[in-house]
Design a protein around this motif. Structure first.
Motif, short mmCIF file in Angstrom:
data_model
loop_
_atom_site.label_atom_id
_atom_site.label_comp_id
_atom_site.label_asym_id
_atom_site.label_seq_id
_atom_site.Cartn_x
_atom_site.Cartn_y
_atom_site.Cartn_z
N LEU A 179 -12.73 -7.63 7.27
CA LEU A 179 -12.71 -6.14 6.95
C LEU A 179 -11.76 -6.25 5.79
N ARG A 180 -12.11 -5.31 4.85
CA ARG A 180 -11.03 -5.12 3.78
C ARG A 180 -11.06 -3.69 3.34
N GLN A 181 -9.80 -3.24 2.80
CA GLN A 181 -10.04 -2.01 2.10
C GLN A 181 -11.14 -1.91 0.93
N ALA A 182 -11.89 -0.82 0.89
CA ALA A 182 -12.94 -0.70 -0.11
C ALA A 182 -12.38 -0.53 -1.55
N TRP A 183 -13.10 -1.06 -2.41
CA TRP A 183 -12.56 -0.86 -3.91
C TRP A 183 -12.30 0.60 -4.17
N GLY A 184 -13.20 1.40 -3.78
CA GLY A 184 -12.96 2.99 -4.34
C GLY A 184 -11.87 3.50 -3.57
N SER A 185 -11.64 3.14 -2.47
CA SER A 185 -10.27 3.62 -1.55
C SER A 185 -9.08 3.05 -2.52
N LEU A 186 -8.86 1.83 -2.84
CA LEU A 186 -7.68 1.22 -3.36
C LEU A 186 -7.83 1.84 -4.76
N ASP A 187 -8.82 2.33 -5.48
CA ASP A 187 -8.90 2.91 -6.95
C ASP A 187 -8.05 4.17 -6.97
N ALA A 188 -8.58 5.09 -5.80
CA ALA A 188 -8.12 6.54 -5.66
C ALA A 188 -6.92 6.31 -5.27
N LEU A 189 -6.28 5.45 -4.31
CA LEU A 189 -4.65 5.46 -3.98
C LEU A 189 -4.12 5.03 -5.11
N ILE A 190 -4.37 4.03 -6.14
CA ILE A 190 -3.58 3.66 -7.26
C ILE A 190 -3.30 5.09 -8.07
N GLY A 191 -4.36 5.89 -8.30
CA GLY A 191 -4.12 7.02 -9.10
C GLY A 191 -3.43 8.13 -8.60
N ARG A 192 -3.25 8.13 -7.19
CA ARG A 192 -2.73 9.02 -6.60
C ARG A 192 -1.03 8.70 -6.64
N LEU A 193 -0.97 7.35 -6.46
CA LEU A 193 0.56 6.75 -6.61
C LEU A 193 0.93 6.88 -7.86
N ARG A 194 0.11 6.43 -8.82
CA ARG A 194 0.52 6.43 -10.33
C ARG A 194 1.13 7.93 -10.78
N ALA A 195 0.38 9.01 -10.27
CA ALA A 195 0.80 10.26 -10.42
C ALA A 195 2.00 10.74 -9.61
N ALA A 196 2.24 10.21 -8.50
CA ALA A 196 3.51 10.56 -7.66
C ALA A 196 4.74 9.83 -8.18
N TYR A 197 4.51 8.84 -8.96
CA TYR A 197 5.51 8.07 -9.22
C TYR A 197 6.21 8.91 -10.75
N GLU A 198 5.37 9.34 -11.56
CA GLU A 198 5.91 10.25 -12.62
C GLU A 198 6.40 11.69 -12.08
#
Length: 196
Positions: free
Chosen positions: A114-133
């Motif tokens: 079982l793995r993380q789904a691509w869509g979940s990872l993509d959304a996660l990175i989007g949120r983390l990118r915004a949170a970083y700034e």
């Protein structure tokens, strides 16, 4: 009404207002007290998730040996974090030798991970990118916006699509086509119905 009656009535009114407990204020609060501050606004689901993700990533960096300061974080730490999250995934990704590799609806269970789904990872990175700034990081130093992260996500997307037999098709942008004006409202409305 006589002067005597007016004095009695005035005393009764004065006594009544002083009994009200406010020295003639009629129960109003003293002017120096303030109403309690309003509660903080409710965070949206996105904002709550972004805060949780940011805290989780910060905890991940602290748990590294040696711990990694956020200011020293780079794209390789982000890639390691994404790989670490795979152990909590819920998406079955068939391996190359599996009999169900490439089948969108497998007929039975298999031992593939079982793995993380691509869509979940993509959304996660989007949120983390915004949170970083939002937390003071410079956009040009944002490790979540690195080209290496985009390449990694693209590879995950393609490999999961192939393993699950679901071709990934990029959505085409809809072009705004001008609607020709008809002579009457009836013709315009029938034109719209035909299009939908």
């Amino acid at each position: 009404m006589s002067t005597h009656d007016q004095q009695i009535q005035g005393r009764e009114l004065g006594e009544g207002s002083s009994r009200g407990g406010g020295g003639g204020g009629g129960g109003l609060m003293p002017s120096d007290s303030q109403p309690p501050p309003p509660p903080p606004p409710q965070l949206s689901r996105y904002e709550s998730q972004k805060r949780r993700d940011w805290n989780t990533f910060g905890q991940y960096l602290k748990n590294q040996r040696p711990p990694v300061a956020l200011s020293h974080c780079n794209y390789s730490h982000v890639l390691d974090f994404l790989r670490y999250l795979d152990q909590f995934g819920k998406t079955k990704v068939h391996l190359q030798g599996c009999v169900f590799f490439g089948h969108p609806d497998p007929a039975g269970p298999c031992t593939c991970p079982l793995r993380q789904a691509w869509g979940s990872l993509d959304a996660l990175i989007g949120r983390l990118r915004a949170a970083y700034e939002e937390n003071g990081g410079l956009p040009e130093m944002n490790p979540f916006a690195s080209g290496a992260i985009r390449i990694y996500l693209r590879e995950i997307r393609d490999s999961q699509a192939k393993a699950r037999g679901i071709p990934y098709k990029k959505k085409k942008k809809k072009r705004n086509t001008p609607i020709l004006k008809a002579n009457s409202n009836e013709e315009t409305s029938s034109f719209r119905i035909q299009q939908s």
